[in-house]
Every structure is written in C-alpha cells, then in structure tokens.
Design an enzyme around this catalytic site. Sequence first.
Site, short mmCIF file in Angstrom:
data_model
loop_
_atom_site.label_atom_id
_atom_site.label_comp_id
_atom_site.label_asym_id
_atom_site.label_seq_id
_atom_site.Cartn_x
_atom_site.Cartn_y
_atom_site.Cartn_z
CG HIS B 75 63.09 -36.12 -36.39
ND1 HIS B 75 63.09 -35.83 -37.74
CD2 HIS B 75 61.84 -36.55 -36.12
CE1 HIS B 75 61.90 -36.07 -38.24
NE2 HIS B 75 61.11 -36.50 -37.28
CG LEU B 76 70.62 -38.09 -32.96
CD1 LEU B 76 71.25 -39.42 -32.67
CD2 LEU B 76 71.67 -37.03 -33.23
CG HIS B 192 55.08 -37.91 -43.18
ND1 HIS B 192 54.95 -37.67 -41.84
CD2 HIS B 192 54.55 -36.83 -43.79
CE1 HIS B 192 54.37 -36.48 -41.65
NE2 HIS B 192 54.12 -35.96 -42.82
CG HIS B 245 54.13 -39.89 -37.45
ND1 HIS B 245 55.28 -39.15 -37.29
CD2 HIS B 245 53.84 -39.81 -38.76
CE1 HIS B 245 55.63 -38.66 -38.44
NE2 HIS B 245 54.79 -39.03 -39.34
CG ASP B 318 57.49 -38.44 -34.71
OD1 ASP B 318 58.56 -38.45 -35.35
OD2 ASP B 318 56.40 -38.10 -35.21
N GLY B 337 57.55 -30.26 -33.93
CA GLY B 337 58.34 -31.25 -33.22
C GLY B 337 58.22 -31.18 -31.72
#
Lengths: 311, 438
Positions: B75-76, B192, B245, B318, B337
């Site tokens: 996640h950027l 997901h 994941h 992740d 997160g």
Amino acid sequence: MNILGMEGVPKEEIETLLDLSESYIEQNRQDNKKSSILRGRTLINVFFENSTRTRTSFELAGKRLGADVINMSVSDSAIKKGETLIDTAMTLNAMHPDVLTVRHGASGAVQLLSEKVTCSVLNAGDGSHEHPTQALLDALTIRRRRQSLKGLTVAICGDILHSRVARSNIYLLNTMGAHVRLVAPKTLLPAAIEKLGVEVHHNMLDGIRDADIIMMLRLQTERMQGSYVPSTREYFRFFGLDREKLAVAKPDALIMHPGPMNRGIEIDSELADDIHRSVIHEQVEMGVAVRMACLDLVTRSLSRNTDRDPA
Amino acid sequence: MTEQLRATEQLRAYVNARLLDPSSGLDETGTVLIDGNKIIDTGPHLFPNGPPANVQVIDCKGYCLAPGLIDMRVHLPEPGGEHKESFETASAAAAAGGVTSMICLPDTDPAIDNVAVIEFIARRARETNIVKIYAYGAITRGLEGKELTEFGILSEAGALAFTDATKAISDTLVMRRVLSYASTFDLLIVQHPEEPKLARNGQMTEGEMSTRLGLAGIPAVAEVIMLERDFRLVELTGARYHAAHVTTAAAIDAIRAAKARGLPVTCDTAPQYFTLTDAATAEYRTFAKVSPPLRCEEDRLAVIEGLRDGTIDVIASDHRPQDQDSKRLPFVQAEPGIVGLETLLPLTLALHRDADISLLDLIRRLTSAPGELLRMKEGRLAPGLPADMVIFDPDHDWTIDAAALKSRSKNTPFDQMPVQGKAMCTIVGGRHVHSLMG
C-alpha cells in the site's frame, strides 16, 4: 491505581472491595450520608455513552464521600469535531482530577484513556468488554443474601455476546469459586466462551435448573427484531424468565438484573417486582456502596503515592 | 553515439557471493558480472583466474546474492495519504529491506482505476528513481465492486494485474464478468478473500481472544467461503486468479485442492501470518490490527505448512503504513495495517531457521515466483536481465526498531523483536540504493 476490569483480579482484592462496600451500605442508610474521606478530591464522570443510572450512582458515591464531582457527557458532536479520545484524556488530565470514571462504547477505550492520564481511572463500562463495578455490586448483593459466593450456581441468561456485564461477572464469579452457567441462543453467545470456564446451555430449563442465582441480561431493542432473535415474543417464550421456568431453579433462587429491564421480554413483569425473589432494587443500592468502596480504594493509593513523592 | 554509450558502460563483478537464483535452482558460491544496468553473466566458474583489470570488483564476503525482492503487495498511499507514506519514503524503506520492485495497490485516493492515475504513478516512480514501482489497476471503478475498469487500456498503460486491494468482489455476477473479461486478455485477478457480509463490523479473528476483548470477530471461514465460490467461477471462466494474503488452514486446504484439480490459481501470504497470532492483539494493541486479521496458532502453522509444500506461491509484505492518528485509537476505530517492507526479508528468513525451509525455496517466494506470476522480467539472475539484486547476510543478528524504520509510518508489531538476516546491499539497475557493506 485503576479498576479497569475483573479479569485477573485476585480473590483477596475482590474481598477487600466487598468488605469495604459493606461499611458504606450502613453509611448510605443514615440520615447524614456524607463523610469527608474524599474531601478536596475531584471526580469527573466522563460518559461517552449515555447512562443515567450508572452515572448517578457514581455521582452519589463521589458526593457521599465528600469529593467534588463533575459530570461530563462527551457527545457525539464533540467527537465529530475531531477531538480524539486521547485529546480528551489529555485535556481532562490537565485539570488535575483525582479520579476519572469513564464509560465508552468501544471495547478497550477506557484502558487506552487510562494509559494517557496520571489520575486513577474507573471503568464504568467499555463496549462489550467489562463493567467491573456492576460485577462487584452483583457479588455484594449475592454475598449479603448467601454469605459466600463459593459453590453457588449462577446462571447468566440473555445477550452474552454484547454484554460487558456478563464478562465481568464471569471473571469475578469464577475467581470467587462460583459455578457459572450461561443461557442464550447461539446467536447471542460469543465464540469460544466456554474457554472462560463456564457451562453453556441453550435450553433455559437446563441452564437454570437448581441454580442459586439467575442473572437476566438486557436485550437491546435493535437486536430483537430479526437480527439476533426473530421476535420479542419468541425470545420471551424460550429465554424470558417467568414463574414456570423459575420453578426448576432452587426454591429460594434470587433473580438479578443489571437494569434497565425490558419487562415482558427478558423477564416477566410480576416476577421482577416480587420482593421475595427479585433483588433488582437491592442491586441498585449496592451499586452506590460498591462505587464508594472503589473510589475509596483507588484514592488511598493516590495518597500513598503523594506521601512517597519527595516533591 | 557508440562512443558515448561505451563511456557509460561499467563492468562490475560481485565476487565471493553465495548465489541464490531460484528460477535456475542455482545455490553456489560464485560471481555476478554486470554491465551498467544489466546482468552479463553469473555463475560459480566466472573468472577462474580473477576478474580482468577493467572490471570493478565488489567482494560480497560470502553473503548471499539473490535477485532483488519483488514485493507484490504494497500500500503506497500516494496520492491521497502522503502523510502516511510517499514515494520517497516507501522507496527508502524498500531499498533498506532489499526490495527492488514493489507493486502498489490501487486503493489510493483517487483510486488507480484510470489511465491518468497510472500515469501519475509512473511519473512519480521515475522522479523518485530509487527502486522500481509498479501498480495494480483497480478491478472496479472507485473500488466499489460494481463497474469494471478498462482492463485492456490500463494493462497497456502498465497495470501488472487487477485487484480491488482490501475489498473483495462480493457480487457473484460482477465477479463472473470480471474473471471472464480478464481471461479475454489473459490478465491476473487478485482477490482479497474475505466474505464481506460475514466479516462485517469484525475487528479481529473470532475466538477466545475476541470474546475476552469484547470485540466483534471475523470467523476464519469468511476466507474459505469466498475462495470456494471464486474457484467455481475460475473453473467456469478459465481466468488466472490469485488469492492475496491467505491466512487460514481451511483456505490453504482449498487452494491445495484447487491446484490439484489443475485450476490456474495461486496465492500469497504475509510474514505477520506465519509469525504472529491473535494473541498479539492482547491489551488492544492496534499495531496488530490487520486485514485479514491475525489468526489462531493452528492457522499460523498451516500457513507455514502451505509454504513448505508449495501451496503458497508468494510471500508479500502487505506493507500498509498508518500514522499515529490512525492507530492511537480504540481498537474498533483504529485502521488496520503493518509496515512490512523493511521486515519482509528477516521475518521470511526465520522460516529457514525455525521451519527448515531452504533458503532457495524462501527466496523464490520473494523473487521469481511473484515475477513470473506478474510476467515481469525481474526476479531472476540471468544474462541480459536488469541488474536488480540484493546482497544479504542471513546470519546478521539485529533488533527491529520501529523508530529507525525508513518508512514514514512506524506501525509495526515487531518493534524490539530480535531477528536474523539483513539486506547488506540493494542494487537496482546496477545502482547501489542501499549499502551497509562499506
């Protein structure tokens, strides 16, 4: 010192609190109900969730011990303005209260707040986590009627899933050597609850058979109509307490309820008012005494800290 | 022109390295020779008489040299969440962690659901120019699970695969069309795997810990329910499908069975799922709040078994940065997160020590496996390929220090955890973007 929950609290500490509470029951029955052991102390009741009963009980407890008591309702609007729980905690802390009693809708929120303040914190109920003073007042009520909690069979009935009262009671009663049974439909039981050391029943008659104490829990209105149970009618039929079901419990079994009651939903209205069986009003009385004991105990540790402090 | 090119050419030999190249099965001491940004040759027998004088020599001191890590799940949060992480801070974290390529999820604000945002990502990646940054395209517009994005055009613009990040495509009809349409272009769909209605309001995995904490639980079966539905649709459509994941024994069993049936399905997991359990959320530790949630010990062991037997193809960090204001909240309000770019390698290497999985097998999950899955040229040590490499010391003891992380956000439950294995040098296109080798 904080009182955040009953999980892991040793027997001796519970007994100390209950013994201390006994002395306050007498005080509360006098014409002059006021003492001065908390004189000069400031108690702030911080309620992020509305509760007239618990807040009033804490307010009276503080006032009867001579503390200055402030009630603060942190409305949703304040939260919507962007103030976080930690901001609120820091703000309150800067006013140098001695004790904060905190109720919050989120599990764990009271612990989080307690980590950010230097005063004592009493948990007045956090989410579905714990409500330690309720468990203590229940224990006090039972102890006065039955001398000891040890060996008693206590059936806790109703919405265990969302109940902080149930969790605190399970921990306390197990510590004190009572047998805890839970009675609920499966939709109202949390996962792996048996690992907390309880016997789980889905048939109310089995669950309350030969029980010494029957604790009824409140079923919130929004959970009654088809989400967790199909209807109030069906719920009362299978999980509501009435005279017929009560007949299988011990003949002198006591009926308890943390309030506010839904008459005719979890408990038969007449039964709730039966002074021979129902100790619901006694619980309210014990609530003030227990909260006085808690305030007394946590402020004692504050004084000790001050004494030790060379500054 | 030719003269100019020659002038910029630079021959460099990384000698005395334990070469680990999973795609060729190479695990031997030897040398990698690069020319500028490309690998020229690799192997144990390179320069038996020592490298010639025009070659710059770097002594790898016996450390491992592997293809640079490809982290296929990052996640950027730029654009939209620059206060949590920027291209620069994420790149610095990646470089420090031995990651040379990261593939960013599309849950930015605005989402990566159109060419303009893909182009923005590509431009920012070029400007930042530390590690390689690729992007996923969103499966549906605004990640709303309803209308398909322009898979073909986005793919031409550089989207490596398609996913709605942390949202499952729950509508079965939409998912059928997504898979059908994606298979038209032979594109990879990354799901997901969590049945959202079953997981609704859930804060952590359902079990004794959630009951004690009084937090709404997500049952472990929410994962396998979504997967089993999807596998039927994969069978119907023939699309390439990747489960992100995975965390539960039941899901891993289902994937194992699907693979045995010959379905084109793959999956990844993240280090937290083979390192931690829901016990890490005790005391309402929000740094251990992740989506999907940390599971029970049996599931953790099943994830390790899935890695051991090859059911789990890829390990991805992740990486999901969250600032203090997103974590210092009651558990129910805290954002999920963990930042993972800098801890991906050591936590993965722990499996070599603790679970007896070979180094080559572990490195495969971090390099060639994601590279092949996403059809990238990176992830291998072979002549002509980009000189993206990591030199790491698998035995280096160190302690994870949240405050010292390069990531702008420090949300890690691994703070103060002693680990083994560290990236000593990270090389992207021949450039050393991180080096502790002096």
